[in-house]
Design a protein around this motif. Sequence first.
Motif, PDB file in Angstrom:
ATOM      1  N   VAL A   2       0.675  -1.285   0.101  1.00 52.94           N
ATOM      2  CA  VAL A   2      -0.117  -0.131  -0.021  1.00 52.94           C
ATOM      3  C   VAL A   2       0.995   1.294   0.080  1.00 52.94           C
ATOM      4  O   VAL A   2       0.483   2.059  -1.031  1.00 52.94           O
ATOM      5  CB  VAL A   2      -0.989   0.113   1.197  1.00 52.94           C
ATOM      6  CG1 VAL A   2      -1.574   1.311   1.323  1.00 52.94           C
ATOM      7  CG2 VAL A   2      -2.016  -1.008   1.087  1.00 52.94           C
ATOM      8  N   LEU A   3       1.907   1.256   0.823  1.00 57.03           N
ATOM      9  CA  LEU A   3       2.719   2.376   0.941  1.00 57.03           C
ATOM     10  C   LEU A   3       3.763   2.575  -0.516  1.00 57.03           C
ATOM     11  O   LEU A   3       3.672   3.820  -0.913  1.00 57.03           O
ATOM     12  CB  LEU A   3       3.700   2.019   1.937  1.00 57.03           C
ATOM     13  CG  LEU A   3       3.385   2.229   3.251  1.00 57.03           C
ATOM     14  CD1 LEU A   3       4.461   2.039   4.491  1.00 57.03           C
ATOM     15  CD2 LEU A   3       2.364   3.375   3.690  1.00 57.03           C
ATOM     16  N   GLN A   4       3.797   1.649  -1.071  1.00 57.34           N
ATOM     17  CA  GLN A   4       4.335   1.585  -2.397  1.00 57.34           C
ATOM     18  C   GLN A   4       3.407   2.243  -3.689  1.00 57.34           C
ATOM     19  O   GLN A   4       3.850   3.007  -4.239  1.00 57.34           O
ATOM     20  CB  GLN A   4       5.093   0.185  -2.728  1.00 57.34           C
ATOM     21  CG  GLN A   4       5.890   0.492  -4.247  1.00 57.34           C
ATOM     22  CD  GLN A   4       6.485  -1.057  -4.680  1.00 57.34           C
ATOM     23  OE1 GLN A   4       6.068  -1.930  -4.079  1.00 57.34           O
ATOM     24  NE2 GLN A   4       7.130  -1.020  -5.667  1.00 57.34           N
ATOM     25  N   LYS A   5       2.290   1.611  -3.305  1.00 55.49           N
ATOM     26  CA  LYS A   5       1.218   2.275  -4.188  1.00 55.49           C
ATOM     27  C   LYS A   5       1.049   3.823  -4.377  1.00 55.49           C
ATOM     28  O   LYS A   5       0.978   4.487  -5.342  1.00 55.49           O
ATOM     29  CB  LYS A   5      -0.240   1.659  -3.735  1.00 55.49           C
ATOM     30  CG  LYS A   5      -1.446   2.095  -4.330  1.00 55.49           C
ATOM     31  CD  LYS A   5      -2.682   1.474  -3.616  1.00 55.49           C
ATOM     32  CE  LYS A   5      -4.032   1.963  -4.442  1.00 55.49           C
ATOM     33  NZ  LYS A   5      -5.141   1.367  -3.817  1.00 55.49           N
ATOM     34  N   TYR A   6       1.246   4.303  -3.205  1.00 56.79           N
ATOM     35  CA  TYR A   6       1.417   5.785  -3.040  1.00 56.79           C
ATOM     36  C   TYR A   6       2.538   6.633  -2.744  1.00 56.79           C
ATOM     37  O   TYR A   6       2.585   7.688  -3.009  1.00 56.79           O
ATOM     38  CB  TYR A   6       0.234   6.235  -1.689  1.00 56.79           C
ATOM     39  CG  TYR A   6      -1.004   5.779  -2.017  1.00 56.79           C
ATOM     40  CD1 TYR A   6      -1.906   6.651  -2.523  1.00 56.79           C
ATOM     41  CD2 TYR A   6      -1.385   4.672  -1.156  1.00 56.79           C
ATOM     42  CE1 TYR A   6      -3.393   6.013  -2.613  1.00 56.79           C
ATOM     43  CE2 TYR A   6      -2.740   4.180  -1.291  1.00 56.79           C
ATOM     44  CZ  TYR A   6      -3.740   5.076  -2.087  1.00 56.79           C
ATOM     45  OH  TYR A   6      -4.935   4.373  -1.953  1.00 56.79           O
ATOM     46  N   GLY A   7       3.565   5.680  -2.970  1.00 61.94           N
ATOM     47  CA  GLY A   7       5.005   6.454  -3.137  1.00 61.94           C
ATOM     48  C   GLY A   7       5.408   6.815  -1.825  1.00 61.94           C
ATOM     49  O   GLY A   7       6.131   7.782  -1.648  1.00 61.94           O
ATOM     50  N   VAL A   8       4.873   6.489  -0.857  1.00 61.66           N
ATOM     51  CA  VAL A   8       5.086   6.850   0.551  1.00 61.66           C
ATOM     52  C   VAL A   8       6.459   6.038   0.884  1.00 61.66           C
ATOM     53  O   VAL A   8       6.523   5.009   1.043  1.00 61.66           O
ATOM     54  CB  VAL A   8       4.075   6.507   1.489  1.00 61.66           C
ATOM     55  CG1 VAL A   8       4.464   6.892   2.935  1.00 61.66           C
ATOM     56  CG2 VAL A   8       2.823   7.329   1.200  1.00 61.66           C
ATOM     57  N   ARG A   9       7.365   6.816   1.590  1.00 58.63           N
ATOM     58  CA  ARG A   9       8.447   6.114   2.115  1.00 58.63           C
ATOM     59  C   ARG A   9       8.618   6.419   3.558  1.00 58.63           C
ATOM     60  O   ARG A   9       8.369   7.417   4.128  1.00 58.63           O
ATOM     61  CB  ARG A   9       9.661   6.953   1.182  1.00 58.63           C
ATOM     62  CG  ARG A   9       9.863   6.405  -0.042  1.00 58.63           C
ATOM     63  CD  ARG A   9      11.072   7.031  -0.726  1.00 58.63           C
ATOM     64  NE  ARG A   9      11.490   8.306  -0.674  1.00 58.63           N
ATOM     65  CZ  ARG A   9      10.790   9.355  -1.502  1.00 58.63           C
ATOM     66  NH1 ARG A   9       9.865   8.690  -2.376  1.00 58.63           N
ATOM     67  NH2 ARG A   9      10.775  10.523  -1.344  1.00 58.63           N
ATOM     68  N   ARG A  10       8.919   5.509   4.475  1.00 49.97           N
ATOM     69  CA  ARG A  10       8.934   5.787   5.816  1.00 49.97           C
ATOM     70  C   ARG A  10      10.506   5.957   6.008  1.00 49.97           C
ATOM     71  O   ARG A  10      11.316   5.786   5.715  1.00 49.97           O
ATOM     72  CB  ARG A  10       8.712   4.443   6.565  1.00 49.97           C
ATOM     73  CG  ARG A  10       7.155   3.982   6.519  1.00 49.97           C
ATOM     74  CD  ARG A  10       6.841   2.839   7.585  1.00 49.97           C
ATOM     75  NE  ARG A  10       6.729   1.618   6.802  1.00 49.97           N
ATOM     76  CZ  ARG A  10       6.351   0.389   7.290  1.00 49.97           C
ATOM     77  NH1 ARG A  10       6.063   0.387   8.609  1.00 49.97           N
ATOM     78  NH2 ARG A  10       6.382  -0.655   6.553  1.00 49.97           N
ATOM     79  N   PRO A  11      10.472   6.821   7.408  1.00 50.60           N
ATOM     80  CA  PRO A  11       9.373   7.161   8.430  1.00 50.60           C
ATOM     81  C   PRO A  11       8.783   8.563   7.894  1.00 50.60           C
ATOM     82  O   PRO A  11       9.456   9.299   7.000  1.00 50.60           O
ATOM     83  CB  PRO A  11      10.336   7.380   9.754  1.00 50.60           C
ATOM     84  CG  PRO A  11      11.722   7.980   9.084  1.00 50.60           C
ATOM     85  CD  PRO A  11      11.914   6.997   8.109  1.00 50.60           C
ATOM     86  N   VAL A  71       5.721  11.909   8.678  1.00 48.27           N
ATOM     87  CA  VAL A  71       4.585  12.417   9.270  1.00 48.27           C
ATOM     88  C   VAL A  71       3.482  12.511   8.249  1.00 48.27           C
ATOM     89  O   VAL A  71       3.597  12.966   7.078  1.00 48.27           O
ATOM     90  CB  VAL A  71       5.115  13.928   9.718  1.00 48.27           C
ATOM     91  CG1 VAL A  71       4.014  14.591  10.164  1.00 48.27           C
ATOM     92  CG2 VAL A  71       6.223  13.959  10.648  1.00 48.27           C
ATOM     93  N   LEU A  72       2.269  12.408   8.427  1.00 48.95           N
ATOM     94  CA  LEU A  72       1.060  12.275   7.803  1.00 48.95           C
ATOM     95  C   LEU A  72       0.172  13.370   8.238  1.00 48.95           C
ATOM     96  O   LEU A  72      -0.231  13.734   9.049  1.00 48.95           O
ATOM     97  CB  LEU A  72       0.268  10.951   8.100  1.00 48.95           C
ATOM     98  CG  LEU A  72      -1.188  10.797   7.097  1.00 48.95           C
ATOM     99  CD1 LEU A  72      -0.894  10.735   5.559  1.00 48.95           C
ATOM    100  CD2 LEU A  72      -1.663   9.652   7.870  1.00 48.95           C
ATOM    101  N   THR A 114      13.216  11.761   7.752  1.00 45.70           N
ATOM    102  CA  THR A 114      11.852  11.765   7.761  1.00 45.70           C
ATOM    103  C   THR A 114      11.080  12.579   6.842  1.00 45.70           C
ATOM    104  O   THR A 114      11.622  13.500   6.278  1.00 45.70           O
ATOM    105  CB  THR A 114      11.168  12.363   9.135  1.00 45.70           C
ATOM    106  OG1 THR A 114      12.051  11.828  10.314  1.00 45.70           O
ATOM    107  CG2 THR A 114       9.860  12.727   9.297  1.00 45.70           C
ATOM    108  N   HIS A 115      10.014  12.030   6.088  1.00 46.71           N
ATOM    109  CA  HIS A 115       9.336  12.671   5.142  1.00 46.71           C
ATOM    110  C   HIS A 115       7.917  13.240   5.746  1.00 46.71           C
ATOM    111  O   HIS A 115       7.477  12.790   6.739  1.00 46.71           O
ATOM    112  CB  HIS A 115       8.913  11.784   4.024  1.00 46.71           C
ATOM    113  CG  HIS A 115      10.191  11.008   3.399  1.00 46.71           C
ATOM    114  ND1 HIS A 115      10.816  10.003   3.573  1.00 46.71           N
ATOM    115  CD2 HIS A 115      10.954  11.280   2.207  1.00 46.71           C
ATOM    116  CE1 HIS A 115      11.838   9.453   3.085  1.00 46.71           C
ATOM    117  NE2 HIS A 115      12.158  10.106   1.976  1.00 46.71           N
ATOM    118  N   LEU A 116       7.484  14.259   4.863  1.00 41.84           N
ATOM    119  CA  LEU A 116       6.256  14.514   5.143  1.00 41.84           C
ATOM    120  C   LEU A 116       5.167  14.230   3.889  1.00 41.84           C
ATOM    121  O   LEU A 116       5.442  14.434   2.924  1.00 41.84           O
ATOM    122  CB  LEU A 116       6.036  16.333   5.118  1.00 41.84           C
ATOM    123  CG  LEU A 116       4.610  16.820   5.220  1.00 41.84           C
ATOM    124  CD1 LEU A 116       3.855  16.470   6.712  1.00 41.84           C
ATOM    125  CD2 LEU A 116       4.875  18.354   5.250  1.00 41.84           C
TER     126      LEU A 116
END
Length: 212
Positions: free
Chosen positions: A29-38, A40-41, A69-71
Amino acid sequence: LSVHPEKVRKIQLGVDRASIPDDAAMDAVLQKYGVRRPYVLALGSATPNKNNASVLKAFRMIESRFPDTHLVIGGKNWLGKQLDPSLIDEKVILPGFVQDSDLPILFHAAKLFVFPSFHEGFGLPVIEAMAYGAPVITSNVTALPEVGGEAALYVDPNSVEELATKMELVLSNPGLACEMREAGLRRSDSYRWERCCEDIALACREIRDPSK
């Protein structure tokens, strides 16, 4: 509105605490939206009352303390309005519209959920984030303190500096973040759709037969 107080019913919204899938499903799911951890949402994209322009500025104020950290700011653009492009780079992820079925994973995997809205009639994302285990920072105005109770940290939505300070506090203090996650889970237990439906049904019965 000159309505007698006895005729007013406050009915809370609810949230269903979804089970969190395994790591592989979460990563998908994170890859689907291009989200990288860690990360802040935040949610609401550039919708004015969601105040994500301040989230972006606050993140820039503290990002040197948290270089990994990403936003992530979810949501589609509001009437074509966009966040300040000069503040957006590879550390800011704009996934666009997030499907409801994917939100639990984005909440659960976040280091922090930030929701410094100027105005909310209820503030459902606060309880959703708590139900899925995210520490919450939100505004000290309108309905939000009533919804979040003692489980959230509060800020003046007009103060970018205060927001940055609270974000830095949570991100730099794993113990506090853990306490907030646990408090949020307990808080969310009192917000259930079953209770919402029961309260609506009771109000309907009272309208049909005021003597009961």
